[in-house]
Enzyme design. Structure first.
Site, PDB file in Angstrom:
ATOM      1  N   GLU A 261       0.814  -1.217   0.000  1.00  0.00           N
ATOM      2  CA  GLU A 261       0.000   0.000   0.000  1.00  0.00           C
ATOM      3  C   GLU A 261       0.854   1.276   0.000  1.00  0.00           C
ATOM      4  O   GLU A 261       0.727   2.113   0.886  1.00  0.00           O
ATOM      5  CB  GLU A 261      -0.945  -0.025   1.214  1.00  0.00           C
ATOM      6  CG  GLU A 261      -1.911  -1.202   1.136  1.00  0.00           C
ATOM      7  CD  GLU A 261      -2.858  -1.298   2.317  1.00  0.00           C
ATOM      8  OE1 GLU A 261      -3.997  -1.753   2.108  1.00  0.00           O
ATOM      9  OE2 GLU A 261      -2.488  -0.954   3.452  1.00  0.00           O
TER      10      GLU A 261
HETATM   11  C1  ACM Z   1      -1.964  -5.313   4.521  1.00  0.00           C
HETATM   12  O1  ACM Z   1      -2.986  -5.808   5.013  1.00  0.00           O
HETATM   13  N1  ACM Z   1      -1.984  -4.048   4.097  1.00  0.00           N
HETATM   14  C2  ACM Z   1      -0.742  -6.061   4.381  1.00  0.00           C
END
Ligand code: ACM
EC number: 3.2.1.52
Length: 639
Positions: free
Chosen positions: A345
């Protein structure tokens, strides 16, 4: 006569609640092989423990366990002569032919032999403690003669905890590790840095915890929120001494602690402390365009809300020097071969906008911002490899090209893990899509507390976790060898207290342990849920540990059609009661108690709703489970 029947019924329930009667002797995770033999071992005060001093730590754990049962035992050396009638528990002998984590338990001829070396012996002790009877019968603890042979399916059996969104004290981290140890999990993934808080002391950069370890408020309710934040300072971090204490505590239980230092994303807390880590140090922290919070928006801040943020680490030499210095201190605290570097992310918007990043992409001959992320991860990998460590990254590290020696943690489903295994990289499976995200709710009932993944999305009960096989069928036999293990994650956006952590992990952690340890051929959901789960949850109930109380075993989850139904239910916690209604009202202890199979007859054109609740001996309650029995009923409002 009535009394006689009742006595027989309770004797039956007592029997079925006894570890000794279960084919797996009540043990979670189910062992590879359990062979029961005639006869039993009875413990009395004359019992001796025979062990070498090299096993003194495990010997003490056994002695303390027996002490808590009121049995004080003497410990002698292995060479102590004993008679055939002397009751003895022998630890750690005959280990030569066993693999690293393998063990045997042999109970016969007045002897209990716990056979295994180090982790193996520790696991033998865990299994022995689980099969030990919870009650005396006729004044003694009696254990059926048995031979158990056991070893793990996967070398990596992990459990994660996010301490960035909410912080948990060292005392609770130890409790969490105790749970892992009891269920033969061997890697604690400690998620130490986040947008909402940097939680590990780094001596070279004190502002990481002074500034980055504290936020000025926490979003109220569900993200993205409507009510602003609570405007209360929320802070906490672990000193290096405390982190070392956890490493040692875990090591004594054969658990490795993997620290996660997130990069290049989820770095808002570090950026708030050291704005030069951002591509745009002068820019205010972006807190979301739909965010109604009206507080000051000047400067960088530790995030007060959840989500994914654009302001990630800039890949400058200054940032690399900073990260290398941080990692030097992290390496000195954590002896783990693996260091988790995040990689998930990380939006590329700031890197797209940044002239510096665009120039770097050109200079290094990279394709785009994904190439830049790959460059970032590879530089960090090289640094850690040179220090003798290896990296684990979330599956986004595949984008732009994998770092040469990286292990991939597959979380957005299995695809990342599949691709990594095809590229001959080690893989740890932790797919959010298959029940391995323990921050997801455990039922669709309205009674569930606030969790991530609402509206039915992200619902995973223990049966779903149990049904997961970490080895994808699409892989070839050769590729399957790269699947090193499985892990469950606990993200804590909506988990503020230790009690809620416990609510979210139990009983799913039992299912995790079984998919991580037990051979596929031995998995048996019915045996797990009907025989062993009730015993283990009953222990939690007695200890005062919080847990999600499963709904009645055997109740259909969905709508059922037809006229005549027989519903047979079982309690999910030994000693619990099930109460039910068929009148549409919410059941409680004032409703009818389930005693025997229910005959539910539904006239043509009608429906009946069975609502049940489970109440444990300590008063814990399940959510209300509903089944609609529909015999051609048509809702006129719907029509
Ligand atoms: C995650 O759940 N962003 C690894």
């Amino acid at each position: 006569m009535k009394k006689l029947i009742l006595t027989t019924v309770s004797a039956f329930f007592m029997l079925s609640a006894n570890a000794q009667t279960d084919v797996n002797m009540g043990i979670i995770p189910a062992p590879v092989s359990v062979v029961k033999n005639a006869g039993e071992f009875t413990l009395d005060k004359s019992v001796l423990i025979l062990a070498s001093s090299s096993n003194s730590q495990i010997t003490n754990m056994l002695r303390e366990f027996l002490q808590a049962k009121g049995i004080t035992v003497k410990v002698s050396s292995l060479k102590t002569p004993t008679t055939a009638t002397q009751k003895v528990i022998i630890l750690g002998v005959e280990t030569e032919k066993l693999d690293k984590e393998a063990y045997k338990i042999v109970i016969k001829d007045n002897r209990v032999r716990l056979i295994g070396a180090q982790a193996g012996l520790f696991y033998a002790l865990q299994s022995f403690m689980q099969l030990f009877p919870s009650e005396k019968v006729n004044g003694v603890y009696a254990i059926q003669n048995v031979e158990i042979n056991d070893y793990p399916r996967f070398s990596y059996r992990g459990l994660h905890l996010d301490v960035g969104r909410h912080f948990f004290p060292i005392s609770f981290i130890k409790k969490y590790i105790d749970v892992m140890a009891a269920y033969k999990l061997n890697n604690f993934h400690w998620h130490l840095t986040e947008d909402q808080g940097w939680r590990i002391e780094i001596k070279k950069y004190p502002k990481l915890t002074e500034v980055g370890g504290s936020r000025n408020g926490t979003i109220i309710g569900v993200y993205p929120g409507t009510g602003g934040t609570d405007n209360e300072v929320y802070k906490g971090y672990y000193t290096q001494a405390e982190a070392k204490e956890i490493v040692a505590y875990a090591a004594a239980r054969y658990i490795n602690v993997i620290p996660e230092i997130e990069l290049p994303g989820h770095g808002s807390a570090a950026i708030a402390a050291y704005p030069e880590l951002s591509a745009f140090p002068e820019r205010d922290t972006f807190i979301g365009k739909d965010w109604p919070w009206s507080g000051p928006r000047t400067g960088k801040q530790v995030q007060q809300t959840w989500g994914v943020f654009d302001d990630i680490f800039v890949p400058s030499e200054n940032t690399f020097k900073f990260l290398e210095n941080v990692l030097d201190e992290v390496i000195a605290i954590f002896p783990s071969k693996y260091i988790h570097i995040g990689g998930d992310e990380a939006p590329k918007n700031y890197w797209k906008e940044s002239a510096f990043c665009q120039q770097l992409i050109k200079e290094k001959g990279l394709k785009d911002e994904h190439g830049l992320q790959s460059y970032f991860i590879q530089r960090i990998e090289k640094y850690l490899n040179n220090k003798g460590r290896s990296i684990i990254g979330w599956d986004e590290i595949l984008e732009g090209g994998l770092a040469p020696n990286a292990t991939v943690m597959s979380w957005r489903g299995e695809q990342g893990g599949i691709e990594a295994a095809q590229q001959k990289h080690d893989v740890l499976m932790t797919p959010s899509t298959d029940g391995l995200y323990f921050d997801y709710k455990q039922s669709l009932a309205e009674d569930e507390p606030l969790t991530i993944g609402r509206n039915g999305k992200g619902y995973a009960n223990y049966a779903k976790v149990y049904s997961y096989d970490p080895v994808p069928k699409v892989l070839t036999e050769e590729q399957k060898k790269y699947i090193k293990g499985v892990q469950a994650n606990l993200w804590t956006e909506y988990i503020e207290t230790p009690a809620k952590v416990e609510y979210m992990i139990f009983p799913r952690v039992y299912a995790l342990s079984e998919i991580a340890w037990t051979p596929l051929a031995k998995k048996d959901l019915k045996n797990f849920s009907d025989e062993r789960l009730p015993l283990h949850l009953s222990k939690l109930d007695k200890m005062g540990t919080n847990f999600w109380v499963p709904t009645a075993v055997g109740q259909p989850e969905k709508e059922v059609t037809g006229e005549n139904h027989v519903v047979t239910l079982q309690v999910p916690v030994t000693g619990a009661k099930i109460f039910y209604t068929l009148d549409g009202f919410r059941p409680s202890e004032n409703a009818a108690e389930y005693i025997s199979a229910l005959n539910i007859n539904v006239p043509q054109g009608k429906k009946k709703i069975l609502k049940t609740i489970v109440i444990t001996p300590s008063g814990k309650r399940s959510v209300v489970a509903e089944t609609i029995f529909n015999n051609g009923f048509v809702d006129v409002k719907v029509k």
